[in-house]
Enzyme design. Structure first.
Site, PDB file in Angstrom:
ATOM      1  N   PRO A 109       0.544  -1.100   0.025  1.00  0.00           N
ATOM      2  CA  PRO A 109       0.192  -0.481   0.437  1.00  0.00           C
ATOM      3  C   PRO A 109       0.863   0.817  -0.459  1.00  0.00           C
ATOM      4  CG  PRO A 109      -1.135  -1.405   1.503  1.00  0.00           C
ATOM      5  CD  PRO A 109       0.539  -2.175   1.012  1.00  0.00           C
ATOM      6  N   HIS A 751      35.036 -18.783   2.813  1.00  0.00           N
ATOM      7  CA  HIS A 751      35.113 -18.843   4.041  1.00  0.00           C
ATOM      8  C   HIS A 751      33.712 -17.522   4.599  1.00  0.00           C
ATOM      9  CE1 HIS A 751      39.972 -19.188   4.810  1.00  0.00           C
ATOM     10  NE2 HIS A 751      38.841 -20.497   4.743  1.00  0.00           N
TER      11      HIS A 751
END
Length: 1092
Positions: A109, A751
């Protein structure tokens, strides 16, 4: 990897569901998702507000600054939204350097508001705690919030109050909105903590008289916390960065990774590229990508990925075949190259993983040759020589060009070869074989004196641990400068016997006086002792259930090595830090949630404990101590001279790359003094600077090597230390991950911490800063060894380093299991088996994988055929076996086997005892007549006897004809079990000569007495002989052998076991009490002399 971005829709769903605040949060769950599959009519039925309200529409694909890019449609009705989406859906769009397709949109909205209603709020994680950024002017034009915003640090484990928020962040907010904003920000922060967010930004956050509206939101969550937050998160989808498609192969590898204890990663960058990689190790995978990009291959680099953590042969096969299937989809005019690289493994069996890759290469040998794929291999680690051998062999046998190199070749040299920048040597020099090291035929088996236990320039006392100073009240405890010495004792948490044995072998080869492992802790067993080797002799290491007991009994221990799982590592580490004697903890586990790691770091700092890890292999101090699997197996320990100290200390993030540094440093200097892998997570327990300062203050260290990485800013502290004169020893430094700036979309490397969130965190920026500060920085990883050598040679030339004389290490006997793995010894097996193999990824019955057994719908009869007869029997034979099992399953409670089972069950015995009691009655008199009947009838038939001759001979010899006769059934009251089997045999067997012979015998015996029929045991026995002889799967000798060894009685035993179990369960269900036979059913006949 930990911090992963989620879609705006997912982030808002979490917020609307779980935020707890007094502020009125508006438009909860009022959003709709649009894709190419959307049915607009159905969408409006599910979200009726789409028809009545003004709307906002925007792509939900991790795109930053959508408003400035014109990618937000504002204040539209539904037809306007449809037109807006239609003009952009599946259209290619440029966002910064990334080119991608818009295909996922979010409709919400439209919120009417003033500019003064817009605010900016962001929460993000740092090592020391979580920062909240707030600015009173939000929206598209917010600008540089880092410079403008108010900032509040919430330290690790601290709580946030509305008063703090109001005082520190809301100074420029109007009074009527302060209360609402303070409540919302506290609720937002609590949500951020509870759901393990690592980043949460709302811009703008709109506050009106109605309440709070969350307009735009960006968020990341810690994916490693899935096991904690699964109930609230549900199944979270992590969308790929904009500009990179989500491929099914990536999802397949991610699924493999989730099911495996190993690490398997795959990101497709350019599926049409000609350069493909299959790299072992999170750090090594980044180094290979860097080198490819440095040599101009960024546009041709097809993928990023890694496999590590000791994947099995099957897991490696699955990973490799996925890569090979991608390589062989499209041809490239120049052909393609596959780089199978890696550093020197610490504990992964290279041969086992390479055998998986070799299987995949054999499966794809045709397409690989058709697509002109050349393969380059470089690897080191446990059993790497065998791995390289099998890889070379498959090249020769398949005709695929495969170039194989070991540790004698620089890790990334194969990249230059693959890309034509350096020549391919014909016969590269090979390092000595594992066996040459460990089975050294030295003249002295006695451990030599420790003549070289320190660097030449180091005082003898320097090797001893420096005790930390006791802190004054209110201050953090000081941490030790020297973590390990020749007398360091440790406790290992977890039943990691291989790692412990590796530590003890290292201790022995370093000529330590005592083992470095004092005890083990394993909560899942009782206290006991575990056997290990100390050189040639066996020793016992105590294992405790309780950490408290271990600490009390081993007060000299000051190091804990934790192999606890990611789920238990936090609790076990926090428990360990309650014991003041522990000064160093190594946490090996990968995947610990960042919030837990930060709590560990905070407690460790308060108590003066040094943490190495998480997500690490550990560290090593040559001649003194090694953590777990660090440094690999003994062949690498010896090859890299890690049994005695050198003059160079290093610190790295990656465990695999730390072993590569051991190799590089041993080849270019006098060796390693100490090396630590701090771990690949975003927040390692100790930092680069912590260890660099230790090395600076350690007399035996003359130069320092740092292998940094993309992500984080820790390397700038080294720059600062050099600039301020705190670091005076030469520092050679290189940050890996330089390729990241060349990619058009964000790539999360292996990593968790290897991801730049801002320009200063890139490897390129950090390398330049280090260079400017005065560190020795090579141009690329390829040149790292050369720079180390240049600096070292300079220190030798000016007398700072005086290389010490080499002392040969003692020989250590090789473990039997490893010697057998290497093919150095052979031993007769204690058992032989040819029916089943459970060692691989899939159970195999007589050569047939279990999946094939089910796919072919072989049934129980087919499985029995595989396991008993090692044959795939015809369908009718399998059906006949199953029918035999069915008809022999039970014959009522009165027969001896069932009776015994029932009596036993009523005596309260367990299932196994009751079943055994029934089975023990089976023999020639009950149920065991199958084999005997088969043998008797076969012998008579094969000798040419007529049925009448056979009957007369058995009568003359005084023997019963096995399989003939029944207590109840007769020629007039036939056994329907026999009739059913007879009909089946006559309809389906190719021939039934033995059965026909037995039926003729039955005609003779029943003419004398009607109950001398061919009973069910006899029928199965003779019919089985017919089956074995006529089904086409056996020679006559094989058929006779199966009868001779008793296989047919197995049919009755297997079938009747079902009935016995049924009787056992029946008695238990009926709750029958202890059975006592009634007196009136017993004839008491006493001896005559007793009754007189």
């Amino acid at each position: 990897m930990s911090a992963k971005a989620i879609s705006e829709q997912t982030g808002k769903e979490f917020l609307y569901k779980y935020i707890c605040t007094a502020a009125a949060v508006q438009n909860r769950f009022r959003y709709a998702n649009v894709t190419t599959e959307t049915d607009w009519e159905r969408l409006t039925q599910e979200h009726p507000w789409l028809l009545t309200e003004k709307l906002v529409v925007k792509p939900d694909q991790l795109i930053k600054r959508r408003g400035k890019l014109g990618l937000v449609g504002i204040n539209l009705d539904l037809p306007g939204v449809q037109d807006w989406v239609k003009s952009r859906l599946m259209k290619e769009t440029m966002v910064a350097k990334a080119k991608g397709v818009l295909k996922n949109f979010l409709i919400e909205p439209f919120v009417e508001h003033a500019q003064s209603d817009e605010f900016y709020v962001c929460v993000y994680a740092a090592r020391e705690g979580d920062y909240i950024l707030f600015h009173h002017e939000g929206g598209v034009e917010v600008g540089d919030v880092d410079a403008k915003a108010e900032r509040l640090l919430v330290p690790v484990d601290d709580k946030l109050s509305e008063e703090q928020v109001t005082e520190k962040l809301l100074a420029h907010v109007s009074e009527e909105k302060k209360g609402v904003l303070a409540s919302f920000i506290v609720g937002l922060f609590n949500l951020y903590e509870d759901l393990y967010f690592t980043y949460l930004e709302i811009n703008p956050l709109v506050v009106t008289g109605d309440g709070v509206y969350v307009l735009d939101m960006a968020a990341k969550i810690d994916a490693t916390a899935d096991y904690i937050c699964k109930a609230k998160w549900g199944d979270v989808e992590f969308p790929p960065p904009f500009g990179r498609e989500a491929y099914p192969e990536e999802a397949y590898i991610a699924d493999l990774d989730a099911k495996s204890g190993a690490s398997l990663k795959l990101t497709l960058l350019n599926p049409r590229g000609r350069i493909w990689t299959m790299v072992a190790g999170g750090g090594a995978s980044v180094v290979y990508s860097d080198t490819i990009c440095d040599l101009g291959g960024v546009d041709e680099l097809a993928n990023y990925g890694e496999y590590s953590g000791a994947p099995s042969e099957q897991q490696t096969y699955d990973y490799a075949k996925t890569i090979l299937s991608l390589i062989t989809r499209e041809k490239h005019p120049q052909g393609k190259v596959l780089i199978i690289g890696g550093s020197i493994a610490n504990f992964t069996n290279v041969a086992a993983t390479f055998k998986g890759i070799v299987r995949a290469i054999k499966d794809y040998q045709g397409p690989l040759k058709e697509h002109e794929v050349t393969i380059f291999v470089r690897r080191g680690g446990p059993n790497y020589q065998e791995g390289l051998r099998v890889m070379g062999e498959v090249g020769k046998t398949t005709g695929i060009p495969i170039h194989v190199f070991g540790t004698e070749t620089h890790m990334t040299a194969i990249v230059g070869m693959a890309m034509g920048h350096r020549p391919i040597p014909n016969q590269p020099p090979m390092d000595a074989h594992t066996a040459n090291f460990l089975l050294n035929a030295g003249c002295n088996a006695v451990t030599p004196a420790n003549t070289r236990t320190a660097s030449f320039s180091e005082p003898k006392s320097a090797g001893e641990a420096t005790p930390p100073k006791k802190p004054k009240a209110g201050f953090q405890a000081a941490k030790a400068t020297t973590l390990f010495s020749r007398h360091t004792k440790s406790i290992v948490w977890g039943m990691q016997t291989r790692a412990v044995q590796g530590m003890l072998d290292f201790d022995y080869v370093c000529s330590r006086d005592e083992p470095s492992v004092a005890a083990m802790v394993y909560p899942f067993t009782g206290d006991h002792k575990q056997k290990f080797y100390w050189g040639h002799k066996e020793i016992l290491v105590p294992v405790y259930k309780s950490m408290d007991d271990a600490m009390k009994k081993h007060s000299d221990v000051d190091v804990l090595i934790s192999f606890a799982s990611l789920r238990s590592a936090f609790d076990s580490t926090m428990e360990t830090m309650q014991h003041p004697q522990i000064r160093t903890i190594a946490i090996i586990a990968e995947g610990i949630p960042e919030a837990q790691t930060r709590k560990i770091i905070k407690t460790a700092d308060e108590k003066g404990v040094t943490i190495i890890g998480p997500a690490t292999v550990g560290g090593i101090k040559p001649g003194c101590f090694k953590i777990g699997n660090t440094g690999g197996m003994l062949d690498n320990i010896l090859a890299s001279k890690l049994y005695r100290p050198g003059s160079v200390a290093y610190v790295s993030r990656s465990g695999g790359m730390s072993n590569e540094l051991n190799n590089i440093i041993s080849r270019t200097t006098d060796g390693v003094y100490e090396g630590v892998a701090i771990g690949g997570d975003r927040y390692p327990g100790s930092t680069f600077m912590d260890h660099v300062l230790r090395y600076q203050d350690t007399p035996g260290v003359q130069m320092i090597v740092v292998l940094g990485e993309i992500g984080g800013t820790e390397e700038y502290r080294i720059c600062q230390g050099i600039g301020e004169g705190r670091i005076t020893k030469p520092v050679v430094c290189w940050c890996i991950g330089t390729c990241a700036t060349m990619f058009t979309s964000e790539v999360q490397f292996g990593h968790a911490g290897a991801c730049a969130n801002q320009a200063s965190e890139t490897a390129v920026a950090k390398n330049q800063a280090l260079r400017d500060a005065g560190a020795y920085v090579p141009k690329s990883f390829d040149e790292l060894g050369d720079v180390i050598k240049t600096v070292y040679d300079g220190l030798v030339a000016n007398g700072t380093i005086v290389p010490a004389q080499e002392v040969p290490p003692p020989t250590v006997p090789m473990d039997y299991s490893w010697a057998r793995e290497l093919g150095l010894i052979r031993k007769p097996a204690s058992f032989m088996t040819s029916i089943c193999d459970e060692r691989g990824q899939e159970l195999i019955y007589a050569g047939m994988p279990i999946t094939e057994v089910f796919k072919e719908e072989m049934g129980l009869g087919g499985v029995l055929g595989l396991l008993w007869f090692q044959r795939r029997l015809p369908r009718y034979a399998c059906q006949f076996i199953e029918m035999c099992l069915m008809v022999t399953a039970d014959h009522g409670p009165a027969v001896s086997g069932a009776h015994n089972t029932i009596v036993c069950a009523r005596a309260g015995k367990d299932l196994i005892s009751c079943l055994t009691s029934g089975l023990l009655t089976i023999g020639d008199r009950f149920g065991g007549a199958l084999d005997a009947a088969a043998k008797q009838f076969s012998k008579a038939f094969d000798s040419g006897m007529l049925p009448m001759e056979f009957v007369n001979k058995m009568k003359k010899d005084g023997k019963l004809i096995m399989g003939i006769g029944h207590r109840v059934k007769s020629i007039n009251n036939p056994d329907m079990r026999v009739q059913i089997l007879k009909d089946f045999v006559k309809q389906n067997f190719p021939a039934s000569q033995m059965l026909d012979y037995a039926l003729n015998v039955e005609k003779i015996t029943t003419s004398k007495k009607p109950n001398l029929i061919l009973n069910v045991d006899g029928f199965i026995g003779v019919a089985f002989v017919d089956l074995l002889r006529t089904c086409g799967g056996f020679t006559r000798d094989e058929a006779d052998e199966f009868v001779e060894i008793g296989s047919l009685n197995g049919i009755f035993v297997l079938g009747r076991s079902m009935g016995f179990i049924g009787h056992y369960l029946d008695q238990k269900r009926l709750k029958q009490g202890l059975y006592r036979h009634p007196w009136d059913d017993i004839s008491y006949v006493l001896p005559e002399h007793m009754s007189m």
